[in-house]
Design a protein around this motif. Structure first.
Motif, PDB file in Angstrom:
ATOM      1  N   LYS A 148     -12.691   7.558  -5.567  1.00 19.65           N
ATOM      2  CA  LYS A 148     -12.305   8.909  -5.154  1.00 19.65           C
ATOM      3  C   LYS A 148     -10.825   9.159  -5.415  1.00 19.65           C
ATOM      4  CE  LYS A 148     -15.738   8.931  -1.419  1.00 19.65           C
ATOM      5  NZ  LYS A 148     -15.944   8.995   0.056  1.00 19.65           N
ATOM      6  N   GLU A 149     -10.481  10.429  -5.581  1.00 16.49           N
ATOM      7  CA  GLU A 149      -9.089  10.872  -5.711  1.00 16.49           C
ATOM      8  C   GLU A 149      -8.333  10.083  -6.781  1.00 16.49           C
ATOM      9  OE1 GLU A 149      -7.328  10.715  -1.849  1.00 16.49           O
ATOM     10  OE2 GLU A 149      -8.689  12.221  -1.016  1.00 16.49           O
ATOM     11  N   ASP A 150      -8.926  10.016  -7.964  1.00 13.74           N
ATOM     12  CA  ASP A 150      -8.289   9.402  -9.136  1.00 13.74           C
ATOM     13  C   ASP A 150      -8.027   7.909  -8.972  1.00 13.74           C
ATOM     14  OD1 ASP A 150      -8.193  11.897 -10.459  1.00 13.74           O
ATOM     15  OD2 ASP A 150      -6.326  12.400  -9.426  1.00 13.74           O
ATOM     16  N   THR A 151      -8.813   7.232  -8.119  1.00 10.54           N
ATOM     17  CA  THR A 151      -8.703   5.783  -8.004  1.00 10.54           C
ATOM     18  C   THR A 151      -9.650   5.133  -9.014  1.00 10.54           C
ATOM     19  OG1 THR A 151     -10.373   5.748  -6.235  1.00 10.54           O
ATOM     20  CG2 THR A 151      -8.055   5.892  -5.566  1.00 10.54           C
ATOM     21  N   PRO A 152      -9.515   3.824  -9.247  1.00  8.87           N
ATOM     22  CA  PRO A 152     -10.390   3.161 -10.219  1.00  8.87           C
ATOM     23  C   PRO A 152     -11.875   3.328  -9.876  1.00  8.87           C
ATOM     24  CG  PRO A 152      -8.535   1.767  -9.689  1.00  8.87           C
ATOM     25  CD  PRO A 152      -8.480   2.925  -8.736  1.00  8.87           C
ATOM     26  N   ASN A 153     -12.722   3.065 -10.856  1.00 13.48           N
ATOM     27  CA  ASN A 153     -14.163   3.231 -10.675  1.00 13.48           C
ATOM     28  C   ASN A 153     -14.657   2.522  -9.428  1.00 13.48           C
ATOM     29  OD1 ASN A 153     -14.395   4.714 -13.035  1.00 13.48           O
ATOM     30  ND2 ASN A 153     -14.823   2.917 -14.283  1.00 13.48           N
ATOM     31  N   ARG A 154     -15.647   3.110  -8.795  1.00 14.33           N
ATOM     32  CA  ARG A 154     -16.228   2.538  -7.588  1.00 14.33           C
ATOM     33  C   ARG A 154     -16.625   1.085  -7.833  1.00 14.33           C
ATOM     34  NH1 ARG A 154     -18.470   4.518  -2.941  1.00 14.33           N
ATOM     35  NH2 ARG A 154     -20.135   3.282  -2.008  1.00 14.33           N
ATOM     36  N   GLY A 155     -16.230   0.205  -6.913  1.00 15.38           N
ATOM     37  CA  GLY A 155     -16.559  -1.205  -7.027  1.00 15.38           C
ATOM     38  C   GLY A 155     -15.508  -2.055  -7.710  1.00 15.38           C
ATOM     39  N   GLY A 165       5.286  -3.021  11.844  1.00 18.54           N
ATOM     40  CA  GLY A 165       6.240  -3.365  12.880  1.00 18.54           C
ATOM     41  C   GLY A 165       6.733  -2.120  13.582  1.00 18.54           C
ATOM     42  N   VAL A 166       7.836  -2.253  14.298  1.00 16.45           N
ATOM     43  CA  VAL A 166       8.436  -1.146  15.038  1.00 16.45           C
ATOM     44  C   VAL A 166       9.927  -1.136  14.741  1.00 16.45           C
ATOM     45  CG1 VAL A 166       8.849  -0.172  17.336  1.00 16.45           C
ATOM     46  CG2 VAL A 166       6.698  -1.348  16.844  1.00 16.45           C
ATOM     47  N   ASP A 167      10.476   0.025  14.356  1.00 17.66           N
ATOM     48  CA  ASP A 167      11.895   0.078  14.014  1.00 17.66           C
ATOM     49  C   ASP A 167      12.766   0.040  15.260  1.00 17.66           C
ATOM     50  OD1 ASP A 167      12.073   2.648  15.102  1.00 17.66           O
ATOM     51  OD2 ASP A 167      12.256   3.667  13.176  1.00 17.66           O
ATOM     52  N   SER A 168      14.087   0.069  15.076  1.00 16.75           N
ATOM     53  CA  SER A 168      15.006  -0.080  16.211  1.00 16.75           C
ATOM     54  C   SER A 168      14.967   1.105  17.167  1.00 16.75           C
ATOM     55  CB  SER A 168      16.444  -0.280  15.705  1.00 16.75           C
ATOM     56  OG  SER A 168      16.847   0.836  14.929  1.00 16.75           O
ATOM     57  N   GLY A 169      14.365   2.215  16.722  1.00 17.36           N
ATOM     58  CA  GLY A 169      14.218   3.373  17.597  1.00 17.36           C
ATOM     59  C   GLY A 169      12.863   3.433  18.272  1.00 17.36           C
ATOM     60  N   GLY A 170      12.037   2.390  18.078  1.00 17.81           N
ATOM     61  CA  GLY A 170      10.730   2.350  18.709  1.00 17.81           C
ATOM     62  C   GLY A 170       9.627   3.032  17.926  1.00 17.81           C
ATOM     63  N   VAL A 171       9.904   3.398  16.663  1.00 14.30           N
ATOM     64  CA  VAL A 171       8.899   4.082  15.838  1.00 14.30           C
ATOM     65  C   VAL A 171       8.066   3.045  15.071  1.00 14.30           C
ATOM     66  CG1 VAL A 171       8.532   5.668  13.903  1.00 14.30           C
ATOM     67  CG2 VAL A 171      10.355   6.115  15.572  1.00 14.30           C
ATOM     68  N   PRO A 172       6.743   3.049  15.236  1.00 13.96           N
ATOM     69  CA  PRO A 172       5.913   2.099  14.486  1.00 13.96           C
ATOM     70  C   PRO A 172       5.848   2.473  13.009  1.00 13.96           C
ATOM     71  CG  PRO A 172       4.528   3.569  15.787  1.00 13.96           C
ATOM     72  CD  PRO A 172       5.945   3.856  16.168  1.00 13.96           C
ATOM     73  N   PHE A 173       5.764   1.453  12.164  1.00 16.21           N
ATOM     74  CA  PHE A 173       5.677   1.693  10.721  1.00 16.21           C
ATOM     75  C   PHE A 173       4.659   0.750  10.106  1.00 16.21           C
ATOM     76  CE2 PHE A 173       8.971  -1.583  11.196  1.00 16.21           C
ATOM     77  CZ  PHE A 173       8.552  -2.550  10.291  1.00 16.21           C
ATOM     78  N   VAL A 174       4.114   1.165   8.976  1.00 19.37           N
ATOM     79  CA  VAL A 174       3.286   0.288   8.154  1.00 19.37           C
ATOM     80  C   VAL A 174       3.613   0.582   6.697  1.00 19.37           C
ATOM     81  CG1 VAL A 174       1.318   1.896   8.224  1.00 19.37           C
ATOM     82  CG2 VAL A 174       0.963  -0.486   7.569  1.00 19.37           C
ATOM     83  N   VAL A 175       3.853  -0.478   5.957  1.00 19.27           N
ATOM     84  CA  VAL A 175       4.157  -0.393   4.526  1.00 19.27           C
ATOM     85  C   VAL A 175       3.033  -1.103   3.791  1.00 19.27           C
ATOM     86  CG1 VAL A 175       5.908  -0.820   2.758  1.00 19.27           C
ATOM     87  CG2 VAL A 175       6.589  -0.601   5.149  1.00 19.27           C
ATOM     88  N   ARG A 176       2.492  -0.462   2.752  1.00 17.86           N
ATOM     89  CA  ARG A 176       1.369  -1.040   2.018  1.00 17.86           C
ATOM     90  C   ARG A 176       1.642  -1.087   0.520  1.00 17.86           C
ATOM     91  NH1 ARG A 176      -1.318   2.358   5.683  1.00 17.86           N
ATOM     92  NH2 ARG A 176      -2.885   1.346   6.991  1.00 17.86           N
ATOM     93  N   LEU A 177       1.082  -2.098  -0.122  1.00 21.65           N
ATOM     94  CA  LEU A 177       0.972  -2.133  -1.575  1.00 21.65           C
ATOM     95  C   LEU A 177      -0.489  -2.419  -1.889  1.00 21.65           C
ATOM     96  CD1 LEU A 177       3.251  -3.924  -4.182  1.00 21.65           C
ATOM     97  CD2 LEU A 177       0.785  -3.804  -4.434  1.00 21.65           C
ATOM     98  N   ASN A 178      -1.146  -1.490  -2.573  1.00 23.11           N
ATOM     99  CA  ASN A 178      -2.528  -1.657  -3.015  1.00 23.11           C
ATOM    100  C   ASN A 178      -2.553  -1.548  -4.532  1.00 23.11           C
ATOM    101  OD1 ASN A 178      -3.552  -1.787  -0.378  1.00 23.11           O
ATOM    102  ND2 ASN A 178      -3.848   0.417  -0.266  1.00 23.11           N
ATOM    103  N   ALA A 179      -3.306  -2.411  -5.193  1.00 24.24           N
ATOM    104  CA  ALA A 179      -3.371  -2.380  -6.658  1.00 24.24           C
ATOM    105  C   ALA A 179      -4.648  -3.037  -7.139  1.00 24.24           C
ATOM    106  CB  ALA A 179      -2.159  -3.094  -7.258  1.00 24.24           C
ATOM    107  N   VAL A 180      -4.992  -2.760  -8.409  1.00 24.82           N
ATOM    108  CA  VAL A 180      -6.121  -3.439  -9.031  1.00 24.82           C
ATOM    109  C   VAL A 180      -5.875  -4.940  -8.965  1.00 24.82           C
ATOM    110  CG1 VAL A 180      -7.327  -3.821 -11.220  1.00 24.82           C
ATOM    111  CG2 VAL A 180      -6.647  -1.510 -10.557  1.00 24.82           C
ATOM    112  N   LYS A 181      -6.895  -5.680  -8.574  1.00 23.22           N
ATOM    113  CA  LYS A 181      -6.746  -7.126  -8.414  1.00 23.22           C
ATOM    114  C   LYS A 181      -6.324  -7.756  -9.735  1.00 23.22           C
ATOM    115  CE  LYS A 181      -8.730 -10.997  -6.030  1.00 23.22           C
ATOM    116  NZ  LYS A 181      -9.825 -11.472  -5.186  1.00 23.22           N
TER     117      LYS A 181
END
Length: 199
Positions: A148-155, A165-181
């Motif tokens: 979906k949404e211009d991602t590689p073929n299903r499967g 984690g949580v930054d120094s101001g208490g804001v939660p964050f998530v950083v991701r890297l997704n790629a073709v295996k």
């Protein structure tokens, strides 16, 4: 769709130096507001209110304009090949409520990985930045593309890593890297995690 290896020697050395420095950093050393993570040669940086993170610009990733990205993302870099999004680095901020530490942030982020994903490893990591915000949790996982949404073929086999984690101001964050295996090797994933500086 394999990543080039022109800069792997430099990245390997940078990752090794960074990894050693993180291992040697004392646990209670106080705030290190000026401490910044190393970004490999040829990479660029996404900057948000809570953190900055490197992405492999020399391997075809480009920052997505704010007007084009999902409102859930504070910053995104994409790798697009023949109109197909084969890689993505994304940052989400304040993505969950009631989160006060890295374990809770990772639990909330991990719940969003989705059915059909396989977790390979979970570990605590220390990021660059103020001492009270440096603790984070890393989750490595595999999944399959949905087409979906211009991602590689299903499967299509994909791989990913997230750091929460949580930054120094208490804001939660998530950083991701997704790629073709197999388009992202272990050195790139280590360099990605090692490039994060929390504010």
């Amino acid at each position: 769709m394999t990543m080039t290896r022109r800069h792997h020697t430099n990245r390997r050395a940078a990752a090794a130096v960074l990894g050693l420095s993180l291992l040697l950093a004392p646990a209670g050393c106080g705030d290190d507001a000026d401490g910044k993570a190393s970004v490999p040669e040829g990479w660029s940086t996404l900057v948000t209110d809570s953190l900055s993170v490197g992405y492999p610009k020399d391997q075809g990733y480009a920052e997505q304009p704010a007007a084009e990205r999902s409102r859930n993302n504070a910053a995104v870099a994409l790798k697009v090949e023949d109109g197909i999004r084969t890689g993505m680095v994304s940052v989400q901020l304040d993505f969950a409520t009631g989160v006060s530490d890295a374990a809770e942030a990772a639990a909330a982020a991990g719940a969003g990985i989705g059915l059909g994903s396989t977790r390979k490893a979970t570990q605590d990591v220390r990021l660059a930045g103020p001492a009270k915000a440096r603790d984070a949790r890393r989750i490595d996982y595999d999944f399959t593309a949905d087409g979906k949404e211009d991602t590689p073929n299903r499967g299509t086999p994909m791989t990913g890593v997230l750091v929460a984690g949580v930054d120094s101001g208490g804001v939660p964050f998530v950083v991701r890297l997704n790629a073709v295996k197999d388009a992202v090797d272990g050195e790139d994933l280590e360099a990605f995690v090692g490039s994060i500086t929390v504010k």
